[in-house]
Scaffold this motif. Structure first.
Motif, short mmCIF file in Angstrom:
data_model
loop_
_atom_site.label_atom_id
_atom_site.label_comp_id
_atom_site.label_asym_id
_atom_site.label_seq_id
_atom_site.Cartn_x
_atom_site.Cartn_y
_atom_site.Cartn_z
N GLN A 94 0.82 -1.22 0.00
CA GLN A 94 0.00 0.00 0.00
C GLN A 94 0.85 1.27 0.00
N TYR A 95 2.16 1.08 0.07
CA TYR A 95 3.04 2.25 0.13
C TYR A 95 2.84 3.14 -1.10
N GLY A 96 2.63 4.42 -0.86
CA GLY A 96 2.50 5.40 -1.94
C GLY A 96 1.12 5.55 -2.53
N GLU A 97 0.13 4.84 -1.98
CA GLU A 97 -1.24 4.96 -2.50
C GLU A 97 -1.82 6.36 -2.33
N TRP A 98 -1.17 7.21 -1.60
CA TRP A 98 -1.64 8.57 -1.36
C TRP A 98 -1.15 9.54 -2.45
N ILE A 99 -0.47 9.00 -3.45
CA ILE A 99 0.08 9.84 -4.52
C ILE A 99 -0.56 9.46 -5.85
N ASP A 100 -0.97 10.46 -6.62
CA ASP A 100 -1.45 10.25 -7.99
C ASP A 100 -0.21 10.25 -8.86
N TRP A 101 0.26 9.07 -9.23
CA TRP A 101 1.53 8.95 -9.95
C TRP A 101 1.46 9.49 -11.36
N SER A 102 0.27 9.49 -11.98
CA SER A 102 0.17 10.02 -13.34
C SER A 102 0.38 11.53 -13.37
N LYS A 103 0.04 12.20 -12.27
CA LYS A 103 0.21 13.66 -12.17
C LYS A 103 1.33 14.05 -11.21
N GLU A 104 1.90 13.04 -10.54
CA GLU A 104 2.91 13.27 -9.51
C GLU A 104 2.49 14.33 -8.50
N THR A 105 1.25 14.14 -8.01
CA THR A 105 0.70 15.02 -6.99
C THR A 105 0.07 14.19 -5.89
N LEU A 106 -0.10 14.81 -4.78
CA LEU A 106 -0.74 14.17 -3.63
C LEU A 106 -2.24 14.10 -3.86
N LEU A 107 -2.86 12.97 -3.54
CA LEU A 107 -4.31 12.86 -3.62
C LEU A 107 -4.93 13.81 -2.60
N PRO A 108 -6.20 14.22 -2.82
CA PRO A 108 -6.83 15.17 -1.89
C PRO A 108 -6.74 14.77 -0.42
N ASP A 109 -6.88 13.50 -0.11
CA ASP A 109 -6.80 13.04 1.28
C ASP A 109 -5.47 12.30 1.54
N GLY A 110 -4.48 12.63 0.74
CA GLY A 110 -3.19 11.94 0.78
C GLY A 110 -2.46 12.03 2.11
N MET A 111 -2.48 13.19 2.73
CA MET A 111 -1.78 13.34 4.01
C MET A 111 -2.39 12.41 5.06
N GLU A 112 -3.71 12.32 5.07
CA GLU A 112 -4.39 11.44 6.03
C GLU A 112 -4.11 9.98 5.70
N MET A 113 -4.08 9.65 4.40
CA MET A 113 -3.79 8.27 3.99
C MET A 113 -2.39 7.86 4.44
N GLU A 114 -1.42 8.75 4.26
CA GLU A 114 -0.07 8.44 4.70
C GLU A 114 0.00 8.31 6.22
N LYS A 115 -0.73 9.17 6.91
CA LYS A 115 -0.77 9.11 8.38
C LYS A 115 -1.32 7.76 8.84
N GLU A 116 -2.36 7.27 8.19
CA GLU A 116 -2.95 5.97 8.53
C GLU A 116 -1.97 4.84 8.20
N HIS A 117 -1.28 4.97 7.08
CA HIS A 117 -0.27 3.97 6.70
C HIS A 117 0.81 3.90 7.77
N ASN A 118 1.26 5.04 8.24
CA ASN A 118 2.29 5.08 9.28
C ASN A 118 1.76 4.53 10.61
#
Length: 111
Positions: A54-78
């Motif tokens: 699941q690592y990196g699921e908070w990033i839209d790789w096609s646009k190389e940008t953070l998803l709208p809820d990306g910070m929270e997704m990474e926080k949950e991953h951590n």
């Protein structure tokens, strides 16, 4: 279980997610460890592999940008990574020092 340390003996493990790598590392030489060689239960190995995939699921790789809820997704991953690290510590008892290295990649892609 061997690493690149001078004596080749691992005493300090790190749980860390990364692309295309198993989630366990030697914390001294940064050698990525084959999870199948780590003396933990099959169930915990499976949990760690699912978590690392699941690592990196908070990033839209096609646009190389953070998803709208990306910070929270990474926080949950951590948060889950920290919980899994505690399980690894429990299973390995006092044989190894075990630590967690949280992801901070979301900051690089935040707009």
């Amino acid at each position: 279980m061997r690493c690149f340390c001078e004596n080749g003996e691992i005493v300090d493990l790190k749980v860390e997610g990364d692309f295309g790598a198993d989630p366990l590392w030697c914390n001294q030489c940064s050698c990525n460890l084959d999870i199948e060689e780590v003396p933990i239960s099959e169930g915990l190995k499976e949990e760690l592999i699912r978590w690392s995939m699941q690592y990196g699921e908070w990033i839209d790789w096609s646009k190389e940008t953070l998803l709208p809820d990306g910070m929270e997704m990474e926080k949950e991953h951590n948060k889950l990574g920290q919980q899994l690290t505690q399980k690894v510590k429990m299973e390995l008892s006092t044989k190894y020092k075990v630590s967690f290295s949280p992801s901070s990649s979301a900051r690089m892609y935040a707009g």
